[in-house]
Scaffold this active site. Structure first.
Site, short mmCIF file in Angstrom:
data_model
loop_
_atom_site.label_atom_id
_atom_site.label_comp_id
_atom_site.label_asym_id
_atom_site.label_seq_id
_atom_site.Cartn_x
_atom_site.Cartn_y
_atom_site.Cartn_z
N ARG A 77 0.96 -26.77 10.19
CA ARG A 77 0.73 -24.98 9.04
C ARG A 77 0.61 -25.60 8.22
O ARG A 77 1.75 -25.14 6.92
CB ARG A 77 1.89 -25.20 10.22
CG ARG A 77 2.26 -24.30 11.11
CD ARG A 77 1.62 -23.31 10.82
NE ARG A 77 1.08 -22.70 12.39
CZ ARG A 77 2.31 -22.37 13.40
NH1 ARG A 77 3.65 -21.27 12.59
NH2 ARG A 77 2.16 -21.63 14.45
N ARG B 19 2.83 -19.55 5.30
CA ARG B 19 3.73 -18.56 4.30
C ARG B 19 4.24 -19.19 3.53
O ARG B 19 4.88 -18.10 2.33
CB ARG B 19 4.16 -17.81 5.11
CG ARG B 19 3.38 -16.49 6.09
CD ARG B 19 3.93 -16.26 7.28
NE ARG B 19 4.61 -17.04 8.69
CZ ARG B 19 4.41 -16.47 9.70
NH1 ARG B 19 5.38 -15.38 9.80
NH2 ARG B 19 5.30 -17.83 10.27
N ARG C 162 -3.85 -13.52 2.75
CA ARG C 162 -3.76 -12.82 4.14
C ARG C 162 -4.01 -10.93 3.00
O ARG C 162 -4.00 -10.28 4.15
CB ARG C 162 -2.45 -13.42 4.69
CG ARG C 162 -2.12 -12.77 5.79
CD ARG C 162 -1.33 -13.64 6.71
NE ARG C 162 0.23 -12.91 6.15
CZ ARG C 162 1.57 -12.38 6.30
NH1 ARG C 162 2.04 -12.96 7.81
NH2 ARG C 162 2.34 -11.24 6.19
N ASP D 120 -6.34 -20.83 14.55
CA ASP D 120 -5.16 -20.05 15.86
C ASP D 120 -5.32 -20.55 16.71
O ASP D 120 -6.60 -20.58 17.38
CB ASP D 120 -4.42 -19.05 16.19
CG ASP D 120 -2.82 -18.91 16.29
OD1 ASP D 120 -1.98 -19.04 15.37
OD2 ASP D 120 -2.70 -19.06 18.22
N TYR E 144 1.34 -18.86 26.66
CA TYR E 144 0.79 -17.58 25.99
C TYR E 144 0.23 -16.32 26.93
O TYR E 144 0.66 -15.07 27.35
CB TYR E 144 0.15 -17.39 24.77
CG TYR E 144 1.25 -18.70 24.14
CD1 TYR E 144 1.74 -17.84 22.96
CD2 TYR E 144 0.54 -19.88 23.63
CE1 TYR E 144 3.42 -18.75 22.72
CE2 TYR E 144 1.44 -20.36 22.28
CZ TYR E 144 2.47 -20.13 21.84
OH TYR E 144 3.69 -20.42 20.91
O1 CP3 Z 1 -1.96 -26.01 10.55
C1 CP3 Z 1 -2.36 -25.84 10.05
O2 CP3 Z 1 -2.33 -24.81 8.11
C2 CP3 Z 1 -3.75 -24.96 10.55
C3 CP3 Z 1 -3.23 -23.63 11.47
C4 CP3 Z 1 -2.33 -22.90 12.16
C5 CP3 Z 1 -2.01 -21.73 12.72
N1 CP3 Z 1 -1.62 -21.91 13.79
C6 CP3 Z 1 -1.96 -21.04 11.63
C7 CP3 Z 1 -0.65 -19.70 11.71
C8 CP3 Z 1 -2.56 -23.70 13.33
C9 CP3 Z 1 -2.71 -25.41 13.81
C10 CP3 Z 1 -1.86 -23.24 14.51
C11 CP3 Z 1 -1.19 -23.64 15.68
C12 CP3 Z 1 -0.66 -22.49 16.53
N2 CP3 Z 1 -0.60 -21.33 16.72
C13 CP3 Z 1 -0.16 -23.48 18.33
C14 CP3 Z 1 0.74 -24.84 18.34
C15 CP3 Z 1 0.72 -25.50 16.80
C16 CP3 Z 1 2.82 -25.25 16.94
O3 CP3 Z 1 3.03 -24.36 15.43
O4 CP3 Z 1 3.16 -25.25 18.18
C17 CP3 Z 1 0.97 -22.09 18.50
C18 CP3 Z 1 1.89 -22.07 19.43
C19 CP3 Z 1 0.10 -20.73 17.26
C20 CP3 Z 1 0.43 -19.87 18.58
C21 CP3 Z 1 0.88 -19.28 16.83
N3 CP3 Z 1 0.38 -18.01 16.35
C22 CP3 Z 1 2.28 -18.62 16.88
C23 CP3 Z 1 3.09 -18.76 17.85
C24 CP3 Z 1 2.04 -17.97 15.90
C25 CP3 Z 1 3.20 -16.51 15.52
C26 CP3 Z 1 4.07 -18.50 13.78
C27 CP3 Z 1 5.26 -17.59 13.08
O5 CP3 Z 1 6.23 -17.88 12.54
O6 CP3 Z 1 5.11 -16.25 13.03
C28 CP3 Z 1 0.82 -17.84 14.98
C29 CP3 Z 1 1.12 -16.84 14.24
C30 CP3 Z 1 0.06 -18.21 12.94
N4 CP3 Z 1 -0.45 -18.99 12.83
C31 CP3 Z 1 0.32 -17.90 11.93
C32 CP3 Z 1 -0.40 -19.18 11.09
C33 CP3 Z 1 0.05 -18.99 9.21
C34 CP3 Z 1 1.47 -17.26 10.83
C35 CP3 Z 1 0.28 -16.17 10.74
C36 CP3 Z 1 1.43 -14.56 9.38
O7 CP3 Z 1 0.57 -15.70 8.80
O8 CP3 Z 1 1.86 -14.09 9.33
#
Ligand code: CP3
Length: 361
Positions: A27, A31, A40, A77, A154
């Site tokens: 990540r 944010r 974003r 994602d 999910y």
């Molecule tokens: O790592 C990186 O920089 C690459 C981008 C990346 C994102 N999601 C961006 C993201 C990667 C590799 C993921 C993988 C992902 N997505 C996983 C597996 C990794 C982990 O964290 O265990 C999972 C379970 C998801 C599903 C997902 N996407 C969730 C649960 C959420 C919400 C999280 C939150 O904190 O709100 C997301 C959204 C998401 N994916 C964000 C980002 C930067 C936040 C969205 C935003 O900008 O508001």
């Protein structure tokens, strides 16, 4: 194709000598960075950002402008696959991901087709191509996917879940149906990741975020088996280079030997496993990635540095370590603290690679 200017990450994943331990953060584009929040905003929302290759490229590169990271990770994602299957992914601000049409019945599962990345996810492949071009060989690009089990949770729950009640009920009551879903997902993941590799991804990571919620027996049957299927189906060499595969099962510390049996090149560790003990268990079969508790980034920079020192000492001398957090960096972290973390890894790790310096002259 351009030469790689910094290939530490690829060398460490292949357990070859490096000058310092490479580091990237799960990540890392996210944010906690004000520039990410600004982009974003311009994209409208998170899915708008994922769907626009130029903006996805912009946020992928943002952490590299700030920090001397040794890898870039595709901005996307894991839930793009179920979205492409027609489940209707959306994000409710502050609530995480949701699906309009969760998968609950035999009919729902029978209706799912294996995803064709060229037809169904062209925006991801375009983002990979754009990022590779804009990186200009600075560092390798990491592509990724979720594991079948993690994606299934999910899809069945319709979003995040505390206990995976509905998904586990299906797993225990209708195992054959769960296997059908997991196989459709595994085939989709293989095509998707091979598409990312052909488009230019140089490393692959599979996020099995919820594998650790399974019992020992269920992990083997419902998660590991499909990780194995994926590793066996991936393109392992492209552009004349190996394409290393990293398996990350959060909470999977007790299954490292079995994970290494899949033929993956590296295992990601969360912070509950001691990395030195993990190294003794897997020997020289795989590289290890990890594993600082991401919440340490809330502590003072000198405390962060001490934690980095402890993890480096635990891993010990020689190659095969990629430094990372044990899970993603969280939105409230001070970007200065992330910088202190990355600096500490490079500064404190050189002493563990002295012999490689001599060998390279
Ligand atoms: O790592 C990186 O920089 C690459 C981008 C990346 C994102 N999601 C961006 C993201 C990667 C590799 C993921 C993988 C992902 N997505 C996983 C597996 C990794 C982990 O964290 O265990 C999972 C379970 C998801 C599903 C997902 N996407 C969730 C649960 C959420 C919400 C999280 C939150 O904190 O709100 C997301 C959204 C998401 N994916 C964000 C980002 C930067 C936040 C969205 C935003 O900008 O508001």
């Amino acid at each position: 194709m351009t030469e790689l200017k910094n290939d530490r990450l690829l060398r460490a994943l292949a357990r070859q000598p490096v000058d310092v331990t490479p580091v990237w953060m799960m990540r890392q584009a996210g944010r906690y960075l004000p520039e990410y929040r600004a982009t974003r905003e311009r994209a409208g929302d998170f899915m708008g950002l994922c769907g626009n290759p130029d903006l996805a490229c912009e946020v992928t590169l943002q952490p590299l402008e700030r920090y001397p990271l040794d890898g870039a990770i595709l901005f996307s994602d894991i839930l793009t696959i179920p979205d492409a299957m027609g489940l209707g992914l959306y994000f409710e601000p502050g609530e995480g991901p949701k699906f309009r049409k969760p998968v609950r019945t035999e009919a729902d599962i029978n209706a799912l087709d294996v995803v064709d990345p060229d037809a169904d996810l062209p925006y991801v492949l375009d983002a990979v191509k754009t990022i590779r071009r804009e990186l200009g060989g600075r560092v390798p690009l990491i592509g990724f996917s979720g594991s079948p089990w993690t994606l299934a949770t999910y899809m069945i729950e319709g979003g995040s879940s505390r206990d995976f009640r509905i998904a586990k009920q299906m797993m225990y009551d209708r195992p054959e149906l769960m296997h059908q879903l997991l196989d459709t997902l595994a085939q989709s993941v293989i095509g998707y990741l091979n598409g990312q590799i052909r488009a230019g991804a140089q490393v692959i990571q599979i996020f099995d975020t919820w594998g650790g919620a399974l019992s020992h027996a269920a992990y083997e049957e419902f998660s590991l088996r499909y990780l194995q299927q994926i590793v066996s189906g991936l393109i392992r060499e492209h552009e004349g280079r190996q394409v290393p595969v990293i398996l990350f099962t959060k909470g999977g510390g007790q299954w490292l030997e079995r994970m290494a049996d899949t033929g993956a090149d590296a295992l990601g560790l969360d912070w509950t496993t001691d990395i030195g003990q993990a190294r003794r268990r897997v020997g020289d079969r795989v590289a290890l990635q990890g594993n600082m508790d991401p919440t340490i980034l809330y502590a003072r920079p000198d405390r962060i540095r001490a934690e980095v020192a402890d993890i480096l000492a635990s891993y010990g001398t020689g190659p095969g370590h990629v430094f990372n957090l044990g899970h993603g960096i969280t939105p409230e972290v001070d970007p200065e603290h992330a910088g202190a973390f990355i600096r500490a890894v490079h500064e404190l790790s050189a002493q563990y690679h002295e012999s490689s310096k001599h060998r390279e002259g």
